[in-house]
Design a protein around this motif. Structure first.
Motif, PDB file in Angstrom:
ATOM      1  N   THR A   1      11.231 -20.142 -10.667  1.00  0.00           N
ATOM      2  CA  THR A   1      11.318 -19.931 -12.106  1.00  0.00           C
ATOM      3  C   THR A   1      12.698 -19.375 -12.463  1.00  0.00           C
ATOM      4  OG1 THR A   1      10.504 -17.658 -11.944  1.00  0.00           O
ATOM      5  CG2 THR A   1       8.853 -19.418 -12.194  1.00  0.00           C
TER       6      THR A   1
ATOM      7  N   GLN B   1      13.324 -16.640 -13.815  1.00  0.00           N
ATOM      8  CA  GLN B   1      13.357 -15.225 -13.439  1.00  0.00           C
ATOM      9  C   GLN B   1      13.779 -15.049 -11.984  1.00  0.00           C
ATOM     10  OE1 GLN B   1      10.913 -16.764 -15.166  1.00  0.00           O
ATOM     11  NE2 GLN B   1       9.634 -15.312 -16.306  1.00  0.00           N
ATOM     12  N   VAL B   2      13.200 -15.844 -11.090  1.00  0.00           N
ATOM     13  CA  VAL B   2      13.508 -15.692  -9.669  1.00  0.00           C
ATOM     14  C   VAL B   2      14.935 -16.164  -9.370  1.00  0.00           C
ATOM     15  CG1 VAL B   2      12.907 -16.482  -7.352  1.00  0.00           C
ATOM     16  CG2 VAL B   2      11.105 -15.823  -8.946  1.00  0.00           C
TER      17      VAL B   2
ATOM     18  N   ASP C   1       6.991 -10.028 -16.348  1.00  0.00           N
ATOM     19  CA  ASP C   1       8.006  -9.628 -17.329  1.00  0.00           C
ATOM     20  C   ASP C   1       7.426  -8.646 -18.340  1.00  0.00           C
ATOM     21  OD1 ASP C   1      10.067 -11.036 -16.233  1.00  0.00           O
ATOM     22  OD2 ASP C   1       9.969 -12.718 -17.636  1.00  0.00           O
TER      23      ASP C   1
ATOM     24  N   ALA D   1       6.027 -11.980  -6.275  1.00  0.00           N
ATOM     25  CA  ALA D   1       6.271 -13.078  -7.201  1.00  0.00           C
ATOM     26  C   ALA D   1       5.670 -14.394  -6.724  1.00  0.00           C
ATOM     27  CB  ALA D   1       7.775 -13.244  -7.428  1.00  0.00           C
TER      28      ALA D   1
ATOM     29  N   HIS E   1       5.005 -15.018 -13.700  1.00  0.00           N
ATOM     30  CA  HIS E   1       6.251 -14.274 -13.849  1.00  0.00           C
ATOM     31  C   HIS E   1       6.429 -13.784 -15.281  1.00  0.00           C
ATOM     32  CE1 HIS E   1       7.897 -16.486 -10.057  1.00  0.00           C
ATOM     33  NE2 HIS E   1       6.899 -15.641  -9.807  1.00  0.00           N
TER      34      HIS E   1
END
Length: 328
Positions: free
Chosen positions: A188, A190-191, A297, A147, A293
């Motif tokens: 982000t 997501q992280v 996804d 990532a 990211h």
């Protein structure tokens, strides 16, 4: 000092305790010197050191058993040892002054080929996501490296105190980076969600540890354990550095500017270039990671972190990520 061994042995004692160099560099250089250089030219008198003796006794024999870059590194270490000894007045003349690896090798020094390419990305993401569902503690390290493109040593030294949820950044202190300068990576949605899931999966003793990647007892995961983990996860087909190369090469595919990509993986751009960097570089890094990211996804990364982030793979300059749920 009368022999090459005297100079090299003295220099080894200096770099072994040199905190300005990474532990990985010190270990590899000391091993190279003790295993290959000292046995071959350790007893060679300083007054007999020249290009011919180096080629006959060291360079040519090493080429028979080592890769060209390893031979080059050995010569670099030898030149550093003689340069330091001369600078401190420990030897009168430096017989290696002006000597370069090109004096002995005319071939091309090609970088080690990557074992992961863009066509492997979809399968790799699927593999790591499935592993994260089964065992988050085993999959988190390779996922974080994919990532962000960080080096394995930098990633292993991450502490929970380096992660700021308010600022949404991960700070890698200068003492932990190869470039010896602080590296700040935007986090982000997501992280952030992935980190939350990872923490929930940690057993209580490791949850209380200061390290993001800890082992039983709360200590930081060692390099040897991390490399063993990658061998297990990859089936010896790729390494941690291959993830870093794959991330960097993939950034160009989603339209990330070359300079922004180099900054994200903490490459040195040169004094002149870095002098003229604008103050909005952090926002450009954040946008680049949001693009990256979002691309992950599309390949299934969302199944691991579980957040809903509406971000297209190719953001326009004025586009902003829309987060929902916990990560918002």
């Amino acid at each position: 000092m009368k022999t090459v061994g005297d100079v090299v042995s003295w220099w080894i004692t200096r770099i072994e305790n040199d905190g300005t160099r990474s532990q990985k560099y010190r270990d590899s250089m000391v091993c190279l010197m003790r295993k290959h250089v000292l046995p071959r030219v350790g007893k060679l008198p300083l007054k007999k050191v020249d290009r011919v003796s180096l080629d006959d006794k060291l360079i040519f024999p090493m080429h028979q058993v080592l890769a060209p870059r390893s031979v080059q590194k050995a010569l670099q270490g030898l030149r550093q040892a003689f340069g330091m000894a001369e600078g401190q007045g420990r030897i009168q003349d430096n017989p290696l002054k002006g000597t370069t690896f090109r004096d002995f090798y005319k071939g091309k020094l090609r970088p080690k080929p990557a074992r992961l390419s863009r066509v492997d990305l979809a399968g790799l993401v699927r593999q790591l996501v499935d592993l994260f569902k089964d065992d988050p503690t085993k999959a988190m390290l390779p996922l974080m490296m994919l990532a962000h493109g960080t080096r394995i040593a930098e990633t292993l030294k991450a502490r929970w105190s380096h992660v700021s949820l308010d600022e949404r950044v991960w700070v890698i202190p200068e003492a932990n980076t190869k470039s010896r300068r602080e590296h700040v990576l935007p986090l982000t949605p997501q992280v952030l969600a992935l980190l939350d899931k990872y923490r929930q999966a940690l057993p209580d003793p490791r949850l209380k540890a200061a390290w993001v990647f800890s082992v039983r007892g709360g200590n930081c995961m060692a390099d040897t354990s991390a490399h063993a983990l990658f061998r297990e996860v990859s089936g010896r087909q790729w390494s941690s550095h291959d993830l870093r190369k794959l991330m960097r090469s993939s950034l160009a595919d989603i339209g990330v500017d070359h300079m922004v990509g180099e900054l994200l993986i903490n490459h040195t751009l040169g004094v002149t270039t870095e002098t003229y960097l604008t103050r909005d570089m952090m926002e450009r890094r954040r946008e680049a990671l949001e693009r990256w990211h979002a691309r992950l996804d599309e390949l299934g990364f969302a199944e691991a972190h579980g957040s809903k982030v509406a971000v297209p793979a190719l953001l326009s300059n004025d586009a902003k990520p829309e987060a929902t749920g916990l990560c918002a």
